[in-house]
Design an enzyme around this catalytic site. Structure first.
Site, PDB file in Angstrom:
ATOM      1  N   MET A  96     -13.439  -0.445   8.297  1.00  0.00           N
ATOM      2  CA  MET A  96     -11.825  -0.018   7.985  1.00  0.00           C
ATOM      3  C   MET A  96     -11.475   1.930   7.214  1.00  0.00           C
ATOM      4  O   MET A  96     -12.066   2.017   6.209  1.00  0.00           O
ATOM      5  CB  MET A  96     -10.898  -1.043   7.466  1.00  0.00           C
ATOM      6  CG  MET A  96     -10.766  -1.731   9.372  1.00  0.00           C
ATOM      7  SD  MET A  96      -9.562  -3.156   8.214  1.00  0.00           S
ATOM      8  CE  MET A  96      -8.912  -3.218  10.340  1.00  0.00           C
ATOM      9  N   THR A 116      -4.475  -2.938  -1.262  1.00  0.00           N
ATOM     10  CA  THR A 116      -4.733  -2.263   0.417  1.00  0.00           C
ATOM     11  C   THR A 116      -6.143  -2.164   0.050  1.00  0.00           C
ATOM     12  O   THR A 116      -6.803  -2.352  -1.219  1.00  0.00           O
ATOM     13  CB  THR A 116      -4.268  -0.698   0.522  1.00  0.00           C
ATOM     14  OG1 THR A 116      -5.649  -0.241   1.456  1.00  0.00           O
ATOM     15  CG2 THR A 116      -4.876  -0.071  -0.825  1.00  0.00           C
ATOM     16  N   GLY A 144       2.437   3.147   2.172  1.00  0.00           N
ATOM     17  CA  GLY A 144       4.069   3.003   2.604  1.00  0.00           C
ATOM     18  C   GLY A 144       5.077   2.537   2.183  1.00  0.00           C
ATOM     19  O   GLY A 144       6.134   2.927   1.761  1.00  0.00           O
ATOM     20  N   ARG A 195     -33.704  -0.232  16.325  1.00  0.00           N
ATOM     21  CA  ARG A 195     -32.994   0.299  17.064  1.00  0.00           C
ATOM     22  C   ARG A 195     -31.892   1.340  15.995  1.00  0.00           C
ATOM     23  O   ARG A 195     -31.790   0.454  14.369  1.00  0.00           O
ATOM     24  CB  ARG A 195     -31.393  -0.639  17.265  1.00  0.00           C
ATOM     25  CG  ARG A 195     -31.804  -1.193  18.481  1.00  0.00           C
ATOM     26  CD  ARG A 195     -31.266  -2.492  19.168  1.00  0.00           C
ATOM     27  NE  ARG A 195     -31.599  -2.551  20.424  1.00  0.00           N
ATOM     28  CZ  ARG A 195     -30.844  -3.607  21.027  1.00  0.00           C
ATOM     29  NH1 ARG A 195     -30.597  -4.964  20.417  1.00  0.00           N
ATOM     30  NH2 ARG A 195     -31.156  -4.232  22.484  1.00  0.00           N
ATOM     31  N   GLY A 226       1.405  -0.992  -0.188  1.00  0.00           N
ATOM     32  CA  GLY A 226      -0.245   0.590  -0.029  1.00  0.00           C
ATOM     33  C   GLY A 226       0.910   1.021   0.607  1.00  0.00           C
ATOM     34  O   GLY A 226       1.938   1.013  -0.699  1.00  0.00           O
ATOM     35  N   ARG A 256     -26.964   1.024  18.894  1.00  0.00           N
ATOM     36  CA  ARG A 256     -25.374  -0.106  19.466  1.00  0.00           C
ATOM     37  C   ARG A 256     -24.636   0.815  18.537  1.00  0.00           C
ATOM     38  O   ARG A 256     -24.791   0.608  17.175  1.00  0.00           O
ATOM     39  CB  ARG A 256     -26.252  -1.051  18.545  1.00  0.00           C
ATOM     40  CG  ARG A 256     -27.135  -2.148  20.217  1.00  0.00           C
ATOM     41  CD  ARG A 256     -26.553  -2.131  21.333  1.00  0.00           C
ATOM     42  NE  ARG A 256     -27.809  -2.953  22.060  1.00  0.00           N
ATOM     43  CZ  ARG A 256     -28.618  -2.050  23.084  1.00  0.00           C
ATOM     44  NH1 ARG A 256     -27.802  -0.798  22.846  1.00  0.00           N
ATOM     45  NH2 ARG A 256     -28.895  -2.820  23.595  1.00  0.00           N
ATOM     46  N   GLU A 262     -13.038   4.342  10.109  1.00  0.00           N
ATOM     47  CA  GLU A 262     -12.457   4.110  11.290  1.00  0.00           C
ATOM     48  C   GLU A 262     -12.256   6.322  11.987  1.00  0.00           C
ATOM     49  O   GLU A 262     -12.032   6.975  12.185  1.00  0.00           O
ATOM     50  CB  GLU A 262     -11.581   3.797  11.032  1.00  0.00           C
ATOM     51  CG  GLU A 262     -11.365   1.888  11.634  1.00  0.00           C
ATOM     52  CD  GLU A 262     -10.631   1.164  11.030  1.00  0.00           C
ATOM     53  OE1 GLU A 262      -9.743   1.069  11.591  1.00  0.00           O
ATOM     54  OE2 GLU A 262      -9.453   2.038   9.591  1.00  0.00           O
ATOM     55  N   HIS A 308      -9.213   5.054   7.735  1.00  0.00           N
ATOM     56  CA  HIS A 308      -8.762   5.994   8.839  1.00  0.00           C
ATOM     57  C   HIS A 308      -8.261   7.046   8.378  1.00  0.00           C
ATOM     58  O   HIS A 308      -9.024   8.366   8.579  1.00  0.00           O
ATOM     59  CB  HIS A 308      -7.040   5.577   9.597  1.00  0.00           C
ATOM     60  CG  HIS A 308      -7.040   4.981  10.349  1.00  0.00           C
ATOM     61  ND1 HIS A 308      -8.175   5.321  12.052  1.00  0.00           N
ATOM     62  CD2 HIS A 308      -6.994   3.737  10.889  1.00  0.00           C
ATOM     63  CE1 HIS A 308      -7.932   3.924  12.748  1.00  0.00           C
ATOM     64  NE2 HIS A 308      -7.516   3.402  11.975  1.00  0.00           N
ATOM     65  N   ASP A 368      -8.527  -0.457   1.889  1.00  0.00           N
ATOM     66  CA  ASP A 368      -8.699   0.964   1.702  1.00  0.00           C
ATOM     67  C   ASP A 368      -9.324   1.486   0.034  1.00  0.00           C
ATOM     68  O   ASP A 368      -9.740   2.712   0.389  1.00  0.00           O
ATOM     69  CB  ASP A 368      -7.667   1.945   2.338  1.00  0.00           C
ATOM     70  CG  ASP A 368      -7.299   1.352   3.936  1.00  0.00           C
ATOM     71  OD1 ASP A 368      -8.784   1.560   4.147  1.00  0.00           O
ATOM     72  OD2 ASP A 368      -6.445   1.783   4.458  1.00  0.00           O
TER      73      ASP A 368
HETATM   74  O1  F6P Z   1      -3.895  -0.363   5.640  1.00  0.00           O
HETATM   75  C1  F6P Z   1      -5.434  -0.961   5.355  1.00  0.00           C
HETATM   76  C2  F6P Z   1      -5.639  -1.318   7.022  1.00  0.00           C
HETATM   77  O2  F6P Z   1      -6.952  -2.754   6.787  1.00  0.00           O
HETATM   78  C3  F6P Z   1      -6.724   0.098   7.316  1.00  0.00           C
HETATM   79  O3  F6P Z   1      -8.502   0.426   6.758  1.00  0.00           O
HETATM   80  C4  F6P Z   1      -6.949   0.074   8.583  1.00  0.00           C
HETATM   81  O4  F6P Z   1      -7.090   1.262   9.523  1.00  0.00           O
HETATM   82  C5  F6P Z   1      -5.505  -0.476   9.439  1.00  0.00           C
HETATM   83  O5  F6P Z   1      -4.972  -1.406   7.824  1.00  0.00           O
HETATM   84  C6  F6P Z   1      -5.593  -1.110  10.228  1.00  0.00           C
HETATM   85  O6  F6P Z   1      -4.126  -1.664  10.471  1.00  0.00           O
HETATM   86  P1  F6P Z   1      -3.636  -3.047  11.566  1.00  0.00           P
HETATM   87  O7  F6P Z   1      -4.136  -3.696  10.575  1.00  0.00           O
HETATM   88  O8  F6P Z   1      -2.272  -2.091  11.602  1.00  0.00           O
HETATM   89  O9  F6P Z   1      -4.535  -3.163  12.425  1.00  0.00           O
END
Ligand code: F6P
Length: 357
Positions: free
Chosen positions: A178, A134, A113, A171, A111, A275, A231, A180, A136
Site C-alpha cells: 500500500m 496511518t 486529510g 519465478r 491521517g 506472478r 501502489e 499511493h 503510510d
Molecule cells: O491511507 C492508508 C491507505 O491504506 C493507503 O495506503 C491506501 O492506498 C488507501 O488507504 C486505501 O484506501 P481505502 O481503504 O479507501 O481503499
C-alpha cells in the site's frame, strides 16, 4: 466536569484503539472528572450528531484490538466546504454539534486529510488535539505514525512467505504494497523482506533497469527475484506526462494496478514467468504489534496531558526520539515523502537493491 469528543477518521490502521485508550487513561488517572463522547464513523458522526457516550468499559481490553471501536470513514477535505446532498453546511454542523455537547475539546485520530479538517476546525475556534495515524507514515511533522510498524510487519510477512514459493518455482514475484503517494511502507517492508527490487512513487522506474537486475540475478545463479512495488509506483515515462496526459492514460488503463503492468512488461522483455501478490487491506488489519501498542499509548498519554493543560491546536508527534507537539497549522496539507537522497536509499543501494532508476 470536562467533556471530550473523540473520532477516528480516514483509512483505519492498527493501534487506533490503543491510542484512544491512552488519552482516556491519562485523563482518568489525573483525577479530573470527565465524560467522553465518541463520534461514529469519523467526521460523519460529528457532522450528523451521531455519537455515544463512552464508559470505562468501552476502553477495557482494547489495547491489543485492531480496527477502531468508533468506526471510521473518509470525508474528503476538498469537499468539506461543500454542502451535503440536503444542503447542510458540514463545517457549521460540526461546530454546532461540538457546542451542543458543550465539549471542552475534540480529539481527532487521523491521517493527512483528517489533519487538514482538524486544522480547519481549530481555525474555526474549536479546541482540537490530534494524533498521527496511518500505515503510510506520510504525515508531515512526525517521524513516525502509529499503524506504520504493524503494517510493515504484515507486508514483510507476505514477502517472507512469497520468498519460499518463488524459490521453489524459480519465478519473479511482485508484491504490491500500500501507498499511493509515498513509499515508506514499501521501502521498509521491502528491505525487511530482502526484496531485490523496490519501486516507490518518489523514484520513477525504468523497466529496462528492472529487467537488468533480474538478468544479473539469473547470471549469479539465483532462481527467483522479489520485487516490492508501491501502489503508486510510476515509470519514468509516465512521470514526465502532464497531469492531463496521465489522466487520459489512466482512463483507458487495462491493468488492475501498476504491478500487473510491470509484470507484463517483464514477461514481454525477458520472458520470465511473473506472478503478482496484492495483500491489500490485510496490511491495515489485525492486532497492533508491540511497537505500535507502546507508541500509540505514549502518544495517547501525551495528547491527554495537552488536554489537561488546555493546550489546543496541536498534533502530538514523534521527533528525534521524543514526543512533541506540532501546531496543526504547520502540518496541514503537507506530506512527508521519501527523499531519493535519503541515507536509507543510499544504504539499500549499497546492499544491491535496485530502485529501477
Ligand atoms: O491511507 C492508508 C491507505 O491504506 C493507503 O495506503 C491506501 O492506498 C488507501 O488507504 C486505501 O484506501 P481505502 O481503504 O479507501 O481503499
Amino acid at each position: 466536569m470536562m467533556r471530550i469528543g473523540m473520532l477516528t477518521s480516514g483509512g483505519d490502521c492498527q493501534a487506533l484503539n490503543a491510542a484512544m485508550r491512552g488519552v482516556v487513561k491519562c485523563i482518568a488517572h489525573s483525577g479530573v472528572e470527565v465524560e467522553f463522547y465518541g463520534f461514529k464513523n469519523g467526521y460523519k458522526g460529528l457532522i450528523y450528531g451521531d455519537f455515544r457516550m463512552l464508559t470505562s468499559k468501552d476502553f477495557s481490553g482494547i489495547l491489543t484490538k485492531g480496527g477502531t471501536i468508533l468506526g471510521s470513514s473518509r470525508t474528503p477535505f476538498k469537499t468539506i466546504r461543500e454542502p451535503d446532498e440536503n444542503g447542510l453546511d458540514k463545517v457549521e454542523a460540526m461546530k454546532q454539534n461540538y457546542y451542543k455537547l458543550q465539549l471542552d475539546c475534540l480529539v481527532v485520530l487521523g491521517g493527512n486529510g483528517s489533519q487538514k479538517t482538524a486544522n480547519l476546525l481549530s481555525e474555526e475556534g474549536l479546541n482540537v488535539v490530534s494524533l498521527p495515524k496511518t500505515i503510510d507514515n506520510d504525515l508531515w511533522g512526525t517521524d513516525m505514525t502509529f499503524g506504520f510498524q504493524s503494517a510493515v510487519d504484515v507486508a514483510t510477512g507476505v514477502i517472507d512467505n512469497i520468498h519460499t514459493t518463488a524459490d521453489s518455482h524459480g519465478r519473479v514475484f511482485i508484491i504490491e504494497v500500500m501507498g499511493h503517494k509515498v513509499g515508506w511502507l514499501t521501502l521498509n517492508a521491502g528491505l525487511a523482506g530482502g526484496a531485490d527490487v523496490i519501486l516507490i512513487p518518489e523514484i520513477p522506474y525504468d523497466i529496462g533497469k528492472i529487467c537488468d537486475a533480474i538478468k544479473a540475478r539469473d547470471e549469479r545463479g539465483s532462481r527467483f527475484t522479489i520485487i516490492a512495488v508501491a501502489e503508486g509506483a510510476i515509470s519514468k515515462k509516465d512521470a514526465k506526462l502532464s497531469k492531463k496526459e496521465y489522466k487520459e492514460k489512466m482512463a483507458n488503463y487495462k491493468y488492475p494496478s501498476v504491478s500487473y503492468e510491470i509484470a507484463e512488461a517483464i514477461q514481454k522483455k525477458i520472458g520470465h514467468e511473473v506472478r503478482v501478490t496484492v495483500p491489500g487491506h490485510m496490511q491495515r488489519g489485525g492486532a497492533p504489534d508491540p511497537y505500535d501498542r507502546v507508541f500509540a499509548s505514549r502518544l495517547g498519554a501525551e495528547a491527554g496531558q495537552l488536554i489537561l493543560n488546555k493546550e489546543y491546536g496541536f498534533m502530538v508527534a514523534y521527533k528525534n526520539r521524543e514526543i512533541v507537539k506540532v501546531p496543526l497549522s504547520e502540518i496541514a496539507g503537507k506530506l512527508k515523502y521519501v527523499s531519493p537522497d535519503a541515507s536509507i536509499i543510499k544504504e539499500a543501494k549499497m546492499l544491491g537493491v535496485c530502485f529501477g532508476d
